[in-house]
Design a protein around this motif. Structure first.
Motif, PDB file in Angstrom:
ATOM      1  N   TYR A 156      73.238  35.672 -89.368  1.00 36.50           N
ATOM      2  CA  TYR A 156      71.922  36.278 -89.187  1.00 36.50           C
ATOM      3  C   TYR A 156      71.007  35.181 -88.664  1.00 36.50           C
ATOM      4  O   TYR A 156      70.765  34.181 -89.358  1.00 36.50           O
ATOM      5  N   LEU A 157      70.517  35.339 -87.435  1.00 39.63           N
ATOM      6  CA  LEU A 157      69.761  34.292 -86.767  1.00 39.63           C
ATOM      7  C   LEU A 157      68.291  34.671 -86.615  1.00 39.63           C
ATOM      8  O   LEU A 157      67.958  35.855 -86.471  1.00 39.63           O
ATOM      9  N   SER A 158      67.433  33.662 -86.627  1.00 45.83           N
ATOM     10  CA  SER A 158      66.009  33.866 -86.377  1.00 45.83           C
ATOM     11  C   SER A 158      65.590  33.080 -85.146  1.00 45.83           C
ATOM     12  O   SER A 158      65.920  31.899 -85.019  1.00 45.83           O
ATOM     13  N   VAL A 159      64.877  33.757 -84.242  1.00 47.23           N
ATOM     14  CA  VAL A 159      64.371  33.106 -83.038  1.00 47.23           C
ATOM     15  C   VAL A 159      62.889  33.444 -82.897  1.00 47.23           C
ATOM     16  O   VAL A 159      62.393  34.385 -83.511  1.00 47.23           O
ATOM     17  N   ALA A 160      62.194  32.680 -82.060  1.00 50.54           N
ATOM     18  CA  ALA A 160      60.778  32.955 -81.827  1.00 50.54           C
ATOM     19  C   ALA A 160      60.311  32.268 -80.553  1.00 50.54           C
ATOM     20  O   ALA A 160      60.642  31.111 -80.314  1.00 50.54           O
ATOM     21  N   SER A 161      59.543  32.996 -79.748  1.00 55.00           N
ATOM     22  CA  SER A 161      58.885  32.353 -78.613  1.00 55.00           C
ATOM     23  C   SER A 161      57.951  31.274 -79.119  1.00 55.00           C
ATOM     24  O   SER A 161      57.788  30.223 -78.516  1.00 55.00           O
ATOM     25  N   PHE A 162      57.312  31.565 -80.256  1.00 50.53           N
ATOM     26  CA  PHE A 162      56.438  30.610 -80.920  1.00 50.53           C
ATOM     27  C   PHE A 162      56.056  31.139 -82.305  1.00 50.53           C
ATOM     28  O   PHE A 162      56.126  32.331 -82.576  1.00 50.53           O
ATOM     29  N   ASN A 163      55.698  30.214 -83.183  1.00 48.63           N
ATOM     30  CA  ASN A 163      54.999  30.552 -84.415  1.00 48.63           C
ATOM     31  C   ASN A 163      53.521  30.367 -84.101  1.00 48.63           C
ATOM     32  O   ASN A 163      53.112  29.326 -83.593  1.00 48.63           O
ATOM     33  N   VAL A 164      52.715  31.380 -84.404  1.00 47.67           N
ATOM     34  CA  VAL A 164      51.316  31.347 -83.978  1.00 47.67           C
ATOM     35  C   VAL A 164      50.442  31.993 -85.037  1.00 47.67           C
ATOM     36  O   VAL A 164      50.896  32.849 -85.799  1.00 47.67           O
ATOM     37  N   SER A 165      49.192  31.593 -85.109  1.00 44.73           N
ATOM     38  CA  SER A 165      48.234  32.217 -86.023  1.00 44.73           C
ATOM     39  C   SER A 165      47.282  33.097 -85.224  1.00 44.73           C
ATOM     40  O   SER A 165      47.135  32.947 -84.002  1.00 44.73           O
ATOM     41  N   HIS A 166      46.615  34.002 -85.927  1.00 43.29           N
ATOM     42  CA  HIS A 166      45.649  34.878 -85.268  1.00 43.29           C
ATOM     43  C   HIS A 166      44.510  34.061 -84.660  1.00 43.29           C
ATOM     44  O   HIS A 166      44.053  34.324 -83.551  1.00 43.29           O
ATOM     45  N   ASN A 167      44.063  33.044 -85.386  1.00 40.30           N
ATOM     46  CA  ASN A 167      42.969  32.222 -84.881  1.00 40.30           C
ATOM     47  C   ASN A 167      43.359  31.479 -83.604  1.00 40.30           C
ATOM     48  O   ASN A 167      42.523  31.271 -82.712  1.00 40.30           O
ATOM     49  N   GLU A 168      44.619  31.070 -83.512  1.00 39.77           N
ATOM     50  CA  GLU A 168      45.085  30.402 -82.283  1.00 39.77           C
ATOM     51  C   GLU A 168      45.055  31.358 -81.103  1.00 39.77           C
ATOM     52  O   GLU A 168      44.703  30.972 -79.979  1.00 39.77           O
ATOM     53  N   ILE A 169      45.419  32.620 -81.347  1.00 38.59           N
ATOM     54  CA  ILE A 169      45.374  33.631 -80.284  1.00 38.59           C
ATOM     55  C   ILE A 169      43.942  33.844 -79.826  1.00 38.59           C
ATOM     56  O   ILE A 169      43.641  33.856 -78.620  1.00 38.59           O
ATOM     57  N   ILE A 170      43.021  33.996 -80.775  1.00 37.27           N
ATOM     58  CA  ILE A 170      41.613  34.231 -80.447  1.00 37.27           C
ATOM     59  C   ILE A 170      41.047  33.066 -79.645  1.00 37.27           C
ATOM     60  O   ILE A 170      40.311  33.264 -78.667  1.00 37.27           O
ATOM     61  N   LYS A 171      41.400  31.847 -80.048  1.00 39.04           N
ATOM     62  CA  LYS A 171      40.900  30.658 -79.354  1.00 39.04           C
ATOM     63  C   LYS A 171      41.302  30.673 -77.883  1.00 39.04           C
ATOM     64  O   LYS A 171      40.491  30.381 -76.996  1.00 39.04           O
ATOM     65  N   VAL A 172      42.556  31.048 -77.617  1.00 38.06           N
ATOM     66  CA  VAL A 172      43.030  31.098 -76.235  1.00 38.06           C
ATOM     67  C   VAL A 172      42.339  32.221 -75.467  1.00 38.06           C
ATOM     68  O   VAL A 172      41.952  32.057 -74.304  1.00 38.06           O
ATOM     69  N   VAL A 173      42.169  33.390 -76.114  1.00 40.61           N
ATOM     70  CA  VAL A 173      41.491  34.518 -75.465  1.00 40.61           C
ATOM     71  C   VAL A 173      40.063  34.132 -75.097  1.00 40.61           C
ATOM     72  O   VAL A 173      39.584  34.413 -73.986  1.00 40.61           O
ATOM     73  N   GLU A 174      39.367  33.476 -76.012  1.00 42.93           N
ATOM     74  CA  GLU A 174      37.989  33.058 -75.743  1.00 42.93           C
ATOM     75  C   GLU A 174      37.945  32.027 -74.615  1.00 42.93           C
ATOM     76  O   GLU A 174      37.069  32.078 -73.748  1.00 42.93           O
ATOM     77  N   GLU A 175      38.895  31.112 -74.624  1.00 43.45           N
ATOM     78  CA  GLU A 175      38.944  30.073 -73.583  1.00 43.45           C
ATOM     79  C   GLU A 175      39.182  30.678 -72.203  1.00 43.45           C
ATOM     80  O   GLU A 175      38.518  30.301 -71.229  1.00 43.45           O
ATOM     81  N   LEU A 176      40.115  31.623 -72.129  1.00 44.31           N
ATOM     82  CA  LEU A 176      40.465  32.205 -70.832  1.00 44.31           C
ATOM     83  C   LEU A 176      39.414  33.177 -70.314  1.00 44.31           C
ATOM     84  O   LEU A 176      39.203  33.283 -69.099  1.00 44.31           O
ATOM     85  N   THR A 177      38.753  33.892 -71.214  1.00 47.06           N
ATOM     86  CA  THR A 177      37.771  34.907 -70.786  1.00 47.06           C
ATOM     87  C   THR A 177      36.345  34.391 -70.772  1.00 47.06           C
ATOM     88  O   THR A 177      35.451  35.028 -70.202  1.00 47.06           O
ATOM     89  N   GLY A 178      36.112  33.247 -71.420  1.00 43.08           N
ATOM     90  CA  GLY A 178      34.752  32.737 -71.503  1.00 43.08           C
ATOM     91  C   GLY A 178      33.870  33.564 -72.418  1.00 43.08           C
ATOM     92  O   GLY A 178      32.636  33.550 -72.297  1.00 43.08           O
ATOM     93  N   THR A 179      34.472  34.302 -73.337  1.00 41.36           N
ATOM     94  CA  THR A 179      33.749  35.195 -74.242  1.00 41.36           C
ATOM     95  C   THR A 179      33.911  34.720 -75.684  1.00 41.36           C
ATOM     96  O   THR A 179      34.992  34.282 -76.073  1.00 41.36           O
ATOM     97  N   THR A 180      32.847  34.820 -76.456  1.00 41.01           N
ATOM     98  CA  THR A 180      32.919  34.522 -77.885  1.00 41.01           C
ATOM     99  C   THR A 180      32.933  35.841 -78.649  1.00 41.01           C
ATOM    100  O   THR A 180      32.106  36.718 -78.399  1.00 41.01           O
ATOM    101  N   PHE A 181      33.888  35.973 -79.574  1.00 40.74           N
ATOM    102  CA  PHE A 181      34.044  37.227 -80.312  1.00 40.74           C
ATOM    103  C   PHE A 181      33.560  37.072 -81.757  1.00 40.74           C
ATOM    104  O   PHE A 181      33.792  36.051 -82.396  1.00 40.74           O
TER     105      PHE A 181
END
Length: 326
Positions: free
Chosen positions: A227-252
């Protein structure tokens, strides 16, 4: 004294010879049958199997109108009939199942037919969170069918060494599910975050899942009965938001949700037989502070499968572009 010396010599000779005895390797895998190959995960698996040079056959119901890429053979089957399945599995080395969770129990008939046809490896529809650690939980009740199928395969492999299996945990389907994972309201510039938003969780892009399956079949001996576990990445919600804000120039503005309330909601729905309970239970499983369901380095099969990690920023950029946000 001489007798003791003889025992030692025999023991050393046995060790010397046994250390050189090689367990016969599994023959190279060529022909792969895919069930559920027209679904979101199934499509990615089919594409990556073709790219890796495997001969792919897609099994569908007789009433299906699904289409597949050039080079994919299509066989119509009756999933309730072992004879129909056995005929379709003739000459196949591997069966990969990507059927939907509600239908996973039906894999027992498929497994029996595959074994009868001489199939070497079965990869069940496990793609998602690690079901081997969900025992005794509310979400585990919903996923009990998946647990039972892996147990069934394990039993079959123990009684028949020719039968092998590989289970694959991938975490959340990242690129496919980002609308729900990110929980971003672009129009109102708000984002829904569970607890602190700092908890890392396991996630994989669909293409990454397909590559993982192809690589498992390129490493048949190292991945047998595991039984194997794989992942493109381990990520947090805050890390996702940070990237979204950086790319869109929007603060949420952050709207916080208590993970315990999600658990209560899920359990209440489940008690009424409402399986929409899965979403709040899944959110708590992945996002709640302290859950610890990111893939630990020692538990990851990414290195074994020689899978290069996906880039988080580029994955989010592709999602934003697709949704017209860039």
């Amino acid at each position: 004294m001489l007798r003791s010396l003889s025992v030692i010599v025999v023991a050393l000779l046995w060790y010397y010879l046994s250390s050189r005895i090689q367990v016969p390797n599994m023959a190279p895998i060529k022909n792969v049958a895919v069930i559920g190959g027209s679904g979101n995960v199934g499509k990615a698996i089919v594409q990556e199997l073709l790219a890796a040079g495997f001969v792919v056959t897609a099994l569908t119901r007789s009433s299906s109108s699904s289409t597949f890429p050039d080079g994919v053979k299509v066989k119509k089957v009756d999933y309730e009939s072992i004879d129909s399945l056995k005929e379709a599995f003739g000459g196949q080395d591997v069966v990969v199942s990507a059927i939907a969770t509600p239908a996973v129990q039906g894999q027992k008939t498929i497994i029996d037919a595959a074994i009868a046809a001489g199939v070497k490896r079965f990869i069940p529809s496990e793609f998602g969170i690690n079901t081997r650690i969900t025992g005794g939980t509310a979400i585990g009740k919903i996923l009990s069918g998946k647990v039972a199928i892996v147990d069934y395969l394990d039993e079959k492999s123990k009684s028949n060494p020719e039968v092998t299996w590989t289970g694959v945990s991938t975490g959340l389907f990242f690129d496919w599910g980002l609308d729900n994972i990110a929980s971003v309201d672009f129009d109102n510039k708000t984002v829904r975050v569970v607890d602190s938003g700092n908890e890392k969780f396991q996630a994989s892009n669909l293409k990454y899942i397909g590559k993982a399956v192809a690589s498992i079949l390129k490493h048949p001996d190292q991945t047998a009965n595991k039984y194997l576990s794989v992942a493109s990445f381990n990520v947090s919600h805050n890390e996702i938001i940070k990237v979204v804000e950086e790319l869109t120039g929007t603060t949420f503005t952050v709207d916080r949700v208590d993970s315990e309330e999600l658990q209560k909601l899920g359990e209440e729905k489940l008690s009424k037989g409402d399986f929409s309970a899965f979403l709040p239970l899944l959110q708590r499983w992945n996002f709640a502070d302290g859950k610890g369901h990111a893939v630990k380095p020692g538990d990851s099969a990414d290195e074994l499968l020689e899978l290069p990690k996906d880039d988080l920023k580029e994955s989010i950029r592709a999602w934003l572009t697709k949704n017209g946000r860039l």
